[in-house]
Write a protein that holds these residues in place. Sequence first.
Motif, PDB file in Angstrom:
ATOM      1  N   GLU A   1       8.413   4.427 -12.543  1.00 23.33           N
ATOM      2  CA  GLU A   1       7.329   4.489 -11.818  1.00 23.33           C
ATOM      3  C   GLU A   1       7.331   3.733 -10.517  1.00 23.33           C
ATOM      4  N   VAL A   2       8.162   2.725 -10.534  1.00 22.03           N
ATOM      5  CA  VAL A   2       8.351   1.822  -9.331  1.00 22.03           C
ATOM      6  C   VAL A   2       8.842   2.868  -8.500  1.00 22.03           C
ATOM      7  N   ALA A   3       9.975   3.547  -8.550  1.00 20.33           N
ATOM      8  CA  ALA A   3      10.800   4.507  -7.789  1.00 20.33           C
ATOM      9  C   ALA A   3       9.851   5.518  -7.294  1.00 20.33           C
ATOM     10  N   LYS A   4       9.021   6.205  -8.328  1.00 20.72           N
ATOM     11  CA  LYS A   4       8.257   7.211  -7.988  1.00 20.72           C
ATOM     12  C   LYS A   4       7.078   6.855  -7.024  1.00 20.72           C
ATOM     13  N   ASP A   5       6.532   5.755  -7.166  1.00 20.04           N
ATOM     14  CA  ASP A   5       5.655   5.165  -6.314  1.00 20.04           C
ATOM     15  C   ASP A   5       6.208   4.756  -5.056  1.00 20.04           C
ATOM     16  N   LYS A   6       7.360   4.407  -4.795  1.00 23.75           N
ATOM     17  CA  LYS A   6       8.305   3.916  -3.593  1.00 23.75           C
ATOM     18  C   LYS A   6       8.242   5.523  -2.595  1.00 23.75           C
ATOM     19  N   ALA A   7       8.747   6.450  -3.349  1.00 24.40           N
ATOM     20  CA  ALA A   7       8.926   7.957  -2.646  1.00 24.40           C
ATOM     21  C   ALA A   7       7.462   8.341  -2.232  1.00 24.40           C
ATOM     22  N   ARG A   8       6.644   8.112  -3.030  1.00 26.62           N
ATOM     23  CA  ARG A   8       5.394   8.801  -2.699  1.00 26.62           C
ATOM     24  C   ARG A   8       4.787   7.982  -1.436  1.00 26.62           C
ATOM     25  N   SER A   9       4.889   6.563  -1.562  1.00 28.33           N
ATOM     26  CA  SER A   9       4.632   5.868  -0.415  1.00 28.33           C
ATOM     27  C   SER A   9       5.261   6.389   1.011  1.00 28.33           C
ATOM     28  N   GLU A  10       6.484   6.446   0.798  1.00 32.89           N
ATOM     29  CA  GLU A  10       7.436   7.044   2.114  1.00 32.89           C
ATOM     30  C   GLU A  10       6.891   8.372   2.545  1.00 32.89           C
ATOM     31  N   VAL A  11       6.547   9.138   1.661  1.00 33.51           N
ATOM     32  CA  VAL A  11       5.824  10.301   2.246  1.00 33.51           C
ATOM     33  C   VAL A  11       4.726  10.166   2.856  1.00 33.51           C
ATOM     34  N   LEU A  12       3.803   9.462   2.158  1.00 39.42           N
ATOM     35  CA  LEU A  12       2.663   9.068   3.004  1.00 39.42           C
ATOM     36  C   LEU A  12       2.515   8.546   4.287  1.00 39.42           C
ATOM     37  N   GLU A  13       3.607   7.494   4.283  1.00 38.60           N
ATOM     38  CA  GLU A  13       3.762   6.859   5.374  1.00 38.60           C
ATOM     39  C   GLU A  13       4.172   7.766   6.599  1.00 38.60           C
ATOM     40  N   THR A  14       4.930   8.651   6.332  1.00 45.67           N
ATOM     41  CA  THR A  14       5.231   9.618   7.406  1.00 45.67           C
ATOM     42  C   THR A  14       4.127  10.604   7.954  1.00 45.67           C
ATOM     43  N   CYS A  15       3.158  10.549   7.121  1.00 45.13           N
ATOM     44  CA  CYS A  15       1.956  11.152   7.602  1.00 45.13           C
ATOM     45  C   CYS A  15       1.051  10.202   8.264  1.00 45.13           C
ATOM     46  N   GLY A  16       1.460   8.881   8.980  1.00 42.12           N
ATOM     47  CA  GLY A  16       0.775   7.870   9.548  1.00 42.12           C
ATOM     48  C   GLY A  16       0.032   7.185   8.867  1.00 42.12           C
ATOM     49  N   PHE A  17      -0.009   7.026   7.537  1.00 44.52           N
ATOM     50  CA  PHE A  17      -0.892   6.161   7.029  1.00 44.52           C
ATOM     51  C   PHE A  17       0.017   4.720   6.547  1.00 44.52           C
ATOM     52  N   LEU A  18      -0.583   3.571   6.267  1.00 40.87           N
ATOM     53  CA  LEU A  18      -0.377   2.382   5.660  1.00 40.87           C
ATOM     54  C   LEU A  18      -0.648   2.713   4.236  1.00 40.87           C
ATOM     55  N   VAL A  19       0.165   2.311   3.131  1.00 35.40           N
ATOM     56  CA  VAL A  19      -0.339   2.403   1.867  1.00 35.40           C
ATOM     57  C   VAL A  19      -0.302   1.087   1.391  1.00 35.40           C
ATOM     58  N   VAL A  20      -1.435   0.637   0.757  1.00 34.59           N
ATOM     59  CA  VAL A  20      -1.448  -0.799  -0.067  1.00 34.59           C
ATOM     60  C   VAL A  20      -1.686  -0.609  -1.542  1.00 34.59           C
ATOM     61  N   ARG A  21      -1.068  -1.145  -2.335  1.00 33.52           N
ATOM     62  CA  ARG A  21      -1.183  -0.908  -3.706  1.00 33.52           C
ATOM     63  C   ARG A  21      -1.803  -2.110  -4.641  1.00 33.52           C
ATOM     64  N   VAL A  22      -2.719  -1.984  -5.227  1.00 32.54           N
ATOM     65  CA  VAL A  22      -3.333  -3.039  -5.912  1.00 32.54           C
ATOM     66  C   VAL A  22      -3.441  -2.657  -7.547  1.00 32.54           C
ATOM     67  N   SER A  23      -3.453  -3.597  -8.376  1.00 34.48           N
ATOM     68  CA  SER A  23      -3.397  -3.559  -9.786  1.00 34.48           C
ATOM     69  C   SER A  23      -4.830  -3.184 -10.092  1.00 34.48           C
ATOM     70  N   ASN A  24      -5.022  -2.617 -11.233  1.00 29.78           N
ATOM     71  CA  ASN A  24      -6.207  -2.540 -12.031  1.00 29.78           C
ATOM     72  C   ASN A  24      -6.852  -3.879 -12.344  1.00 29.78           C
ATOM     73  N   THR A  25      -6.112  -4.579 -12.714  1.00 32.57           N
ATOM     74  CA  THR A  25      -6.230  -5.998 -12.960  1.00 32.57           C
ATOM     75  C   THR A  25      -7.001  -6.954 -11.958  1.00 32.57           C
ATOM     76  N   ASP A  26      -6.127  -6.694 -10.801  1.00 30.16           N
ATOM     77  CA  ASP A  26      -6.808  -7.280  -9.711  1.00 30.16           C
ATOM     78  C   ASP A  26      -8.384  -6.950  -9.187  1.00 30.16           C
ATOM     79  N   VAL A  27      -8.426  -5.523  -9.314  1.00 30.54           N
ATOM     80  CA  VAL A  27      -9.750  -5.106  -9.045  1.00 30.54           C
ATOM     81  C   VAL A  27     -10.834  -5.432 -10.068  1.00 30.54           C
TER      82      VAL A  27
END
Length: 84
Positions: free
Chosen positions: A40-66
Amino acid sequence: MARWKFRRQHPIDRYVVDFVTLDGKLIVEVDGVTHAEPSEVAKDKARSEVLETCGFLVVRVSNTDVYDNLEGVLEMIESTLPSD
């Protein structure tokens, strides 16, 4: 943060992101415990890279932190957004 309009479950490219402010170009992904698995970490990294090429900054937080530190999560989001 009142000036930032966040959308929930918004499509960007081939993904649906948890939260996004289009004006702030910030995506907030809220991850559960399954996101700690190596695959899942690898999938999330690939997902973030695609979203960042669209011009976005991606931040991740855990459910626990929320649940346990919502104020800290909101402070982190606010400090990440452009201050102009």
